[in-house]
Design a protein around this motif. Structure first.
Motif, PDB file in Angstrom:
ATOM      1  N   LEU A  73       0.823  -1.209   0.000  1.00 14.23           N
ATOM      2  CA  LEU A  73       0.000   0.000   0.000  1.00 14.23           C
ATOM      3  C   LEU A  73       0.860   1.263   0.000  1.00 14.23           C
ATOM      4  O   LEU A  73       0.523   2.245  -0.663  1.00 14.23           O
ATOM      5  CB  LEU A  73      -0.960  -0.006   1.185  1.00 14.23           C
ATOM      6  CG  LEU A  73      -2.032  -1.098   1.168  1.00 14.23           C
ATOM      7  CD1 LEU A  73      -2.883  -1.040   2.431  1.00 14.23           C
ATOM      8  CD2 LEU A  73      -2.889  -1.034  -0.076  1.00 14.23           C
ATOM      9  N   LEU A  76       1.876   1.832  -3.468  1.00 15.36           N
ATOM     10  CA  LEU A  76       0.776   2.398  -4.249  1.00 15.36           C
ATOM     11  C   LEU A  76       0.611   3.899  -4.011  1.00 15.36           C
ATOM     12  O   LEU A  76       0.200   4.624  -4.903  1.00 15.36           O
ATOM     13  CB  LEU A  76      -0.537   1.687  -3.914  1.00 15.36           C
ATOM     14  CG  LEU A  76      -0.798   0.402  -4.674  1.00 15.36           C
ATOM     15  CD1 LEU A  76      -1.911  -0.405  -4.012  1.00 15.36           C
ATOM     16  CD2 LEU A  76      -1.135   0.684  -6.131  1.00 15.36           C
ATOM     17  N   ARG A  77       0.936   4.354  -2.823  1.00 11.04           N
ATOM     18  CA  ARG A  77       0.805   5.787  -2.512  1.00 11.04           C
ATOM     19  C   ARG A  77       1.890   6.630  -3.169  1.00 11.04           C
ATOM     20  O   ARG A  77       1.788   7.854  -3.196  1.00 11.04           O
ATOM     21  CB  ARG A  77       0.810   5.997  -0.984  1.00 11.04           C
ATOM     22  CG  ARG A  77      -0.468   5.514  -0.312  1.00 11.04           C
ATOM     23  CD  ARG A  77      -0.541   5.930   1.143  1.00 11.04           C
ATOM     24  NE  ARG A  77       0.456   5.279   1.981  1.00 11.04           N
ATOM     25  CZ  ARG A  77       0.282   4.109   2.611  1.00 11.04           C
ATOM     26  NH1 ARG A  77      -0.839   3.435   2.469  1.00 11.04           N
ATOM     27  NH2 ARG A  77       1.252   3.622   3.362  1.00 11.04           N
ATOM     28  N   GLU A  78       2.931   5.988  -3.696  1.00 10.24           N
ATOM     29  CA  GLU A  78       4.064   6.730  -4.259  1.00 10.24           C
ATOM     30  C   GLU A  78       4.135   6.702  -5.780  1.00 10.24           C
ATOM     31  O   GLU A  78       5.103   7.188  -6.351  1.00 10.24           O
ATOM     32  CB  GLU A  78       5.365   6.158  -3.686  1.00 10.24           C
ATOM     33  CG  GLU A  78       5.477   6.320  -2.184  1.00 10.24           C
ATOM     34  CD  GLU A  78       6.697   5.637  -1.606  1.00 10.24           C
ATOM     35  OE1 GLU A  78       7.490   5.047  -2.378  1.00 10.24           O
ATOM     36  OE2 GLU A  78       6.858   5.692  -0.383  1.00 10.24           O
ATOM     37  N   ASP A  80       2.601   7.096  -9.915  1.00  9.32           N
ATOM     38  CA  ASP A  80       1.798   7.964 -10.770  1.00  9.32           C
ATOM     39  C   ASP A  80       0.641   7.222 -11.420  1.00  9.32           C
ATOM     40  O   ASP A  80      -0.391   7.815 -11.721  1.00  9.32           O
ATOM     41  CB  ASP A  80       2.687   8.571 -11.865  1.00  9.32           C
ATOM     42  CG  ASP A  80       3.801   9.409 -11.281  1.00  9.32           C
ATOM     43  OD1 ASP A  80       3.480  10.379 -10.565  1.00  9.32           O
ATOM     44  OD2 ASP A  80       4.978   9.083 -11.506  1.00  9.32           O
ATOM     45  N   GLU A  96      -5.502  -3.856  -5.181  1.00  7.37           N
ATOM     46  CA  GLU A  96      -4.561  -2.814  -5.604  1.00  7.37           C
ATOM     47  C   GLU A  96      -5.212  -1.878  -6.623  1.00  7.37           C
ATOM     48  O   GLU A  96      -5.043  -0.656  -6.551  1.00  7.37           O
ATOM     49  CB  GLU A  96      -3.300  -3.456  -6.176  1.00  7.37           C
ATOM     50  CG  GLU A  96      -2.484  -4.156  -5.103  1.00  7.37           C
ATOM     51  CD  GLU A  96      -1.466  -5.144  -5.634  1.00  7.37           C
ATOM     52  OE1 GLU A  96      -0.464  -5.376  -4.941  1.00  7.37           O
ATOM     53  OE2 GLU A  96      -1.665  -5.704  -6.742  1.00  7.37           O
ATOM     54  N   TYR A  99      -7.705   0.316  -4.672  1.00  5.52           N
ATOM     55  CA  TYR A  99      -6.986   1.288  -3.844  1.00  5.52           C
ATOM     56  C   TYR A  99      -6.499   2.445  -4.711  1.00  5.52           C
ATOM     57  O   TYR A  99      -6.640   3.618  -4.345  1.00  5.52           O
ATOM     58  CB  TYR A  99      -5.822   0.601  -3.134  1.00  5.52           C
ATOM     59  CG  TYR A  99      -5.168   1.425  -2.063  1.00  5.52           C
ATOM     60  CD1 TYR A  99      -5.700   1.479  -0.781  1.00  5.52           C
ATOM     61  CD2 TYR A  99      -3.999   2.134  -2.326  1.00  5.52           C
ATOM     62  CE1 TYR A  99      -5.088   2.233   0.219  1.00  5.52           C
ATOM     63  CE2 TYR A  99      -3.377   2.885  -1.333  1.00  5.52           C
ATOM     64  CZ  TYR A  99      -3.930   2.935  -0.068  1.00  5.52           C
ATOM     65  OH  TYR A  99      -3.319   3.683   0.915  1.00  5.52           O
ATOM     66  N   ALA A 100      -5.937   2.107  -5.868  1.00  8.79           N
ATOM     67  CA  ALA A 100      -5.458   3.147  -6.783  1.00  8.79           C
ATOM     68  C   ALA A 100      -6.614   4.032  -7.245  1.00  8.79           C
ATOM     69  O   ALA A 100      -6.506   5.268  -7.233  1.00  8.79           O
ATOM     70  CB  ALA A 100      -4.750   2.515  -7.975  1.00  8.79           C
ATOM     71  N   ALA A 102      -9.452   4.607  -5.786  1.00  2.00           N
ATOM     72  CA  ALA A 102      -9.940   5.418  -4.675  1.00  2.00           C
ATOM     73  C   ALA A 102      -9.041   6.632  -4.435  1.00  2.00           C
ATOM     74  O   ALA A 102      -9.509   7.662  -3.950  1.00  2.00           O
ATOM     75  CB  ALA A 102     -10.036   4.570  -3.404  1.00  2.00           C
ATOM     76  N   ARG A 103      -7.781   6.524  -4.786  1.00  2.00           N
ATOM     77  CA  ARG A 103      -6.833   7.624  -4.618  1.00  2.00           C
ATOM     78  C   ARG A 103      -6.728   8.493  -5.877  1.00  2.00           C
ATOM     79  O   ARG A 103      -5.934   9.420  -5.930  1.00  2.00           O
ATOM     80  CB  ARG A 103      -5.458   7.079  -4.246  1.00  2.00           C
ATOM     81  CG  ARG A 103      -5.459   6.389  -2.873  1.00  2.00           C
ATOM     82  CD  ARG A 103      -4.085   5.889  -2.476  1.00  2.00           C
ATOM     83  NE  ARG A 103      -3.065   6.930  -2.470  1.00  2.00           N
ATOM     84  CZ  ARG A 103      -2.898   7.836  -1.493  1.00  2.00           C
ATOM     85  NH1 ARG A 103      -3.683   7.817  -0.446  1.00  2.00           N
ATOM     86  NH2 ARG A 103      -1.937   8.733  -1.582  1.00  2.00           N
ATOM     87  N   GLY A 104      -7.491   8.171  -6.918  1.00  3.47           N
ATOM     88  CA  GLY A 104      -7.464   8.955  -8.157  1.00  3.47           C
ATOM     89  C   GLY A 104      -6.277   8.659  -9.042  1.00  3.47           C
ATOM     90  O   GLY A 104      -5.909   9.468  -9.890  1.00  3.47           O
ATOM     91  N   VAL A 105      -5.664   7.489  -8.870  1.00  2.00           N
ATOM     92  CA  VAL A 105      -4.495   7.098  -9.653  1.00  2.00           C
ATOM     93  C   VAL A 105      -4.964   6.360 -10.905  1.00  2.00           C
ATOM     94  O   VAL A 105      -5.754   5.426 -10.807  1.00  2.00           O
ATOM     95  CB  VAL A 105      -3.568   6.192  -8.802  1.00  2.00           C
ATOM     96  CG1 VAL A 105      -2.417   5.654  -9.622  1.00  2.00           C
ATOM     97  CG2 VAL A 105      -3.058   6.958  -7.588  1.00  2.00           C
TER      98      VAL A 105
END
Length: 147
Positions: A73, A76-78, A80, A96, A99-100, A102-105
């Motif tokens: 995780l 995933l936060r780091e 683009d 995964e 999660y991406a 949900a974070r707008g990735v």
């Protein structure tokens, strides 16, 4: 410089043109020989395109949930964007992807063997889904340069 691919132009971002190297998270199962081969192949090709690749298999390794989940995780936060292999609908890969999203990735998905119904949530949430490997790799590159 604008390159036209059908009706969709690829426009490199100012950050990319200034030398920024995009980072991609390689989400894929790695439990069988075939899956491991595909992870190795994909990682190598993305790196050969000049991308910085975070691969849970290579950068975190295998282990218990306590040993890998938080590290994955954090990876995933780091990044683009995410390149995901969705064949087999592996639970970890689906988490995964979610999660991406949900974070707008942005997420590019390679998936040959699953039906539209199985990919409905990913398709409806803006993922780029490709049913052939070469197209998926190039869509990943085009996503990277436009970020």
């Amino acid at each position: 410089m604008v390159q036209h691919l059908g009706a969709t132009p690829v426009v490199p971002s100012a950050q990319f043109l200034a030398g920024r190297v995009p980072k991609v998270y390689l989400a894929a199962p790695f439990f069988t020989l075939a899956q491991l081969w595909l992870v190795e192949q994909t990682r190598t090709q993305l790196q050969q395109f000049g991308l910085d690749v975070f691969s849970p298999y290579h950068d975190v390794g295998v282990g218990s949930a306590d040993e890998v989940v938080q590290a994955d995780l954090a990876g995933l936060r780091e990044v683009d964007f995410v390149f995901a292999v969705a064949d087999g609908l592996d639970a970890g890969t689906l988490v995964e992807i979610g999660y991406a999203l949900a974070r707008g990735v942005p997420v590019v998905i390679y998936c040959e063997n699953e039906g539209e119904e199985d990919l409905k949530m990913m398709s409806g949430s803006g993922c780029i889904i490709c049913s052939d490997y070469v197209s998926a790799i190039y869509r990943a590159l085009w996503t990277a340069v436009s970020l």
